[in-house]
Design an enzyme around this catalytic site. Structure first.
Site, PDB file in Angstrom:
ATOM      1  N   ASN A 116      -5.821   3.461 -10.306  1.00 43.32           N
ATOM      2  CA  ASN A 116      -5.030   2.365  -9.755  1.00 43.32           C
ATOM      3  C   ASN A 116      -4.590   2.811  -8.377  1.00 43.32           C
ATOM      4  O   ASN A 116      -3.761   3.719  -8.252  1.00 43.32           O
ATOM      5  CB  ASN A 116      -3.812   2.088 -10.647  1.00 43.32           C
ATOM      6  CG  ASN A 116      -2.767   1.238  -9.949  1.00 43.32           C
ATOM      7  OD1 ASN A 116      -3.087   0.372  -9.145  1.00 43.32           O
ATOM      8  ND2 ASN A 116      -1.495   1.503 -10.240  1.00 43.32           N
ATOM      9  N   GLY A 117      -5.149   2.204  -7.322  1.00 44.47           N
ATOM     10  CA  GLY A 117      -4.709   2.598  -5.992  1.00 44.47           C
ATOM     11  C   GLY A 117      -5.806   2.567  -4.956  1.00 44.47           C
ATOM     12  O   GLY A 117      -6.885   2.014  -5.173  1.00 44.47           O
ATOM     13  N   THR A 153      20.327  -4.054  -7.920  1.00 45.68           N
ATOM     14  CA  THR A 153      19.802  -4.163  -6.554  1.00 45.68           C
ATOM     15  C   THR A 153      18.327  -4.529  -6.555  1.00 45.68           C
ATOM     16  O   THR A 153      17.878  -5.374  -5.768  1.00 45.68           O
ATOM     17  CB  THR A 153      19.993  -2.833  -5.805  1.00 45.68           C
ATOM     18  OG1 THR A 153      21.330  -2.396  -5.963  1.00 45.68           O
ATOM     19  CG2 THR A 153      19.678  -2.986  -4.337  1.00 45.68           C
ATOM     20  N   ARG A 181      17.818  -8.207  -7.620  1.00 50.33           N
ATOM     21  CA  ARG A 181      18.230  -9.108  -6.537  1.00 50.33           C
ATOM     22  C   ARG A 181      17.136  -9.241  -5.481  1.00 50.33           C
ATOM     23  O   ARG A 181      16.768 -10.344  -5.062  1.00 50.33           O
ATOM     24  CB  ARG A 181      19.485  -8.568  -5.865  1.00 50.33           C
ATOM     25  CG  ARG A 181      20.782  -8.718  -6.625  1.00 50.33           C
ATOM     26  CD  ARG A 181      21.898  -8.049  -5.823  1.00 50.33           C
ATOM     27  NE  ARG A 181      23.212  -8.212  -6.427  1.00 50.33           N
ATOM     28  CZ  ARG A 181      24.325  -7.694  -5.926  1.00 50.33           C
ATOM     29  NH1 ARG A 181      24.265  -6.981  -4.793  1.00 50.33           N
ATOM     30  NH2 ARG A 181      25.491  -7.888  -6.525  1.00 50.33           N
ATOM     31  N   CYS A 208      -4.742  -1.693  -9.173  1.00 52.73           N
ATOM     32  CA  CYS A 208      -5.268  -2.248 -10.406  1.00 52.73           C
ATOM     33  C   CYS A 208      -4.305  -1.934 -11.544  1.00 52.73           C
ATOM     34  O   CYS A 208      -3.134  -1.642 -11.311  1.00 52.73           O
ATOM     35  CB  CYS A 208      -6.649  -1.651 -10.699  1.00 52.73           C
ATOM     36  SG  CYS A 208      -7.829  -1.804  -9.322  1.00 52.73           S
ATOM     37  N   LEU A 239      -8.380  -5.179  -9.492  1.00 54.01           N
ATOM     38  CA  LEU A 239      -8.140  -6.016  -8.325  1.00 54.01           C
ATOM     39  C   LEU A 239      -9.064  -5.490  -7.235  1.00 54.01           C
ATOM     40  O   LEU A 239      -8.859  -4.391  -6.709  1.00 54.01           O
ATOM     41  CB  LEU A 239      -6.677  -5.935  -7.880  1.00 54.01           C
ATOM     42  CG  LEU A 239      -6.306  -6.753  -6.637  1.00 54.01           C
ATOM     43  CD1 LEU A 239      -6.454  -8.242  -6.914  1.00 54.01           C
ATOM     44  CD2 LEU A 239      -4.880  -6.439  -6.187  1.00 54.01           C
TER      45      LEU A 239
END
Length: 661
Positions: A74-75, A353, A356, A2, A50
């Site tokens: 969150n988790g 990195t 990309r 979340c 979420l």
């Protein structure tokens, strides 16, 4: 996962509430299902949800039975059912949320609860039973979830937390990335490390592990890591690049999903029977957790790449073998370039990195979420744990190899974990990473590093079964078996050479970014980079382009939270982080082709040589020959300052690639 935004130590929470809600709205993409907010005596906790576990009842912030403890998380806490059973005092749970168990654990253990949590999490807990009100904030051991802490010079004594940097930029003039494996306590302002595994501080030769690898334990621990991460009440899938790591996770998940489907079918059969004859007499059997997992009848897998890219070809083969419902998406270089500004905004970093590799993942996540999927399994972490990046072949000794592995794992929160979290959560999609399971880390990081080392080219050895002792050899070997009569993976996938995700989606993706940067960043601008950025100035036009975009979105205080990955120059690594820049990349494919020619009379031994490697070797040879033919016909050919070959025919300028494209 979340999104959370917290302000603590403020004088008038009611007056500040609208501003905090506006900050939380900036990260609503992380939690599109519901918004919650709690205003206390000196604290505001905002939450964007979420919903994956406890979908109907798990809205946050969560409040204790006496109303004195308030929690925003969150988790996911994978061992929440087990933890509920360890409580010494009875506690009346209000929800089915896996996170609510943190409240009674705090009541019994205070902040010492953190080491007991098995999962990925960032949380802030407010305790208003004491005066002044107290908060504790913690982040999971490796930093799979993101968490930032900030302060404002205009509000001395106030502390702010948020899941993303952008939620704090209007509130704070000093922001840090909160360290993984640590817990903050407002009572004394301390931030202390709670995650203390034996391998964490083994950065000296005296503490390098010496345990021999137990292949069965390695395999079983990873299987359990995948199994616990299937905890979900919504449809899930797997990200499948066709490389070793994602394919192993997909293989295990496919087996577990089949078990879940069987359990659900049995549950439906029992319900039908009960409808006809009534429910059976209650027995002593507990609830089967497999019946609580939401799953499609078949596992769904997802891949992305440029058309005919190495990853798409390998993922297609892995999916066919595993029997997943496979969804393959392609993107163009231009579509990727168009997305880069949005990617940088969501990633909140200017590491080349990471940008990309995140762009294809960002595009794929949007496609996945559009299908109604909220959670996926992913393969991050394996290369850091096992030294799987190709440059590890240059490690001078086992001690150096292990120290580099430890350092790379410690820094995952600045790179691959950040990518996996933010490029997926940009669309409200949660990524779970079994390789970073605490139990698996304890097994894998305590193996003698001599067993992880590898060589390439003519120095590469093979074992008694004819398998090459290549990168991540012990992981490959652990799954080179058929416990139920079917191998986990075909050998062409199990023994496929490492491709970095940004390379595997298509080699022209990286080339396209470089070419675009060269067209928009002048030589003069790059030459003056050190004046603009005295610390850590970009040294390529690509890095300049990305840093310039970052600075256009975030204030100067935000730059300190970003970390650039710098290759090991002392190990002979090229400055470009692409796996192709490692000289052994193409040499390995040439060696694979040579092995194929030597063993083409033996079907059994030829099976050990990856088909993907043979394809790369063939493409490499064909492309090189085409280059020679074009040069013979050219009217003008030259090499530019960056070492790139160009061919001009009929006033058309074409870049030549003497490598697989």
């Amino acid at each position: 996962m979340c999104g959370i935004v917290i302000a603590h130590g403020i004088d008038n929470p009611a007056a500040e509430r609208p501003k905090l809600l506006a900050c939380a709205k900036k990260i609503r993409h992380r939690g599109p299902d519901w918004s919650g907010c709690y205003s206390g005596k000196q604290t505001i906790l905002a939450h964007e949800r979420l919903a994956i576990v406890g979908v109907d009842t798990g809205a946050q912030p969560l409040v204790s039975n006496d109303g004195k403890l308030i929690l925003a998380v969150n988790g996911e806490i994978y061992n929440h059912i087990k933890l509920r059973g360890t409580l010494k005092q009875p506690y009346k749970f209000k929800t089915h949320s896996d996170c609510e168990v943190i409240i009674p654990l705090y009541q019994e253990l205070d902040k010492d609860l953190c080491p007991l949590l098995d999962g990925m999490f960032s949380f802030v807990l407010l305790d208003e039973s004491v005066s002044p009100p107290r908060i504790i904030a913690a982040r999971d051991p490796i930093g799979i979830t993101t968490l930032y802490q900030g302060w404002s010079s205009a509000r001395p004594g106030a502390t702010f937390f948020a899941s993303e940097l952008k939620a704090l930029t209007d509130l704070c003039d000093k922001i840090i990335s909160f360290p993984p494996g640590h817990v903050f306590d407002s009572r004394d302002g301390s931030t202390t490390r709670y995650f203390r595994p034996a391998w964490w501080d083994s950065e000296t030769a005296a503490r390098v592990p010496t345990a021999k690898v137990d292949l069965n334990l390695l395999r079983q621990t990873l299987e359990e890591a995948v199994r616990k991460r299937l905890m979900s009440e919504v449809p899930y899938g797997v990200l499948l690049s066709g490389g070793l790591d994602s394919s192993l996770i997909a293989s295990i998940a496919a087996r577990e999903t089949e078990k879940v489907a069987q359990a659900q079918a049995e549950a439906r059969r029992r319900k039908l029977q009960e409808a006809r004859s009534g429910p059976p007499t209650p027995g002593e059997d507990g609830v089967d957790e497999a019946q609580t997992i939401m799953a499609w009848p078949q596992l769904h897998s997802f891949s992305i790449g440029l058309e005919n890219s190495p990853d798409l070809l390998a993922a297609r083969k892995a999916a066919h073998y595993l029997g997943t419902v496979h969804h393959e998406y392609t993107f163009t270089v231009q579509e990727g370039l168009d997305a880069i500004p949005d990617v940088i905004y969501h990633l909140e970093t200017y590491d080349v990195t990471t940008v990309r590799a995140s762009t294809p993942m960002y595009l794929l996540s949007r496609k996945i979420k559009a299908m109604g999927v909220k959670m996926v399994l992913s393969g991050e972490g394996s290369d850091e744990i096992f030294g799987g990046y190709l440059y590890f072949h240059a490690a001078p000794d086992p001690e150096s190899f292990h120290i580099e592995c430890v350092q790379r794992v410690k820094n995952l929160h600045t790179s691959d974990c950040l990518r996996a979290n933010k490029s997926t959560m940009a669309w409200g999609l949660e990524a779970r990473v079994p390789f970073l399971d605490k139990a698996f880390l304890d097994v894998a990081m305590n193996i003698d590093p001599a067993e992880k080392m590898f060589s390439k080219g003519s120095a590469q050895e093979v074992d008694a079964d004819g398998c090459p002792k290549m990168e991540k050899y012990i992981l490959r070997k652990a799954f080179d078996c058929s416990p139920d009569g079917k191998p986990y993976l075909p050998r062409s996938i199990l023994w496929r050479q490492k491709e970095q995700f940004s390379d595997g989606v298509g080699y022209s993706w990286i080339d396209g970014i470089k070419d675009h940067a060269a067209s928009v960043v002048s030589d003069a601008a790059l030459a003056a980079a050190a004046q603009r950025w005295p610390d850590g100035a970009p040294d390529t036009k690509e890095a300049y382009f990305i840093r310039d975009a970052f600075d256009g979105m975030f204030p100067p205080a935000a730059a300190a939270t970003a970390v650039r990955w710098v290759p090991r120059a002392d190990w002979g690594c090229a400055s470009d982080p692409s796996g192709r820049s490692v000289s052994i990349h193409n040499a390995a494919y040439d060696a694979a082709a040579a092995r194929t020619r030597r063993t083409e009379t033996s079907a059994d031994r030829r099976e050990h040589v990856p088909q993907i490697a043979r394809t790369h070797a063939s493409m490499h040879a064909t492309t090189t020959e085409r280059v020679r033919q074009r040069r013979a016909r050219s009217t003008h050919a030259h090499t530019d300052a960056d070492g790139r070959d160009w061919l001009c025919i009929s006033n058309v300028r074409v870049q030549l690639h003497e490598r697989p494209v």
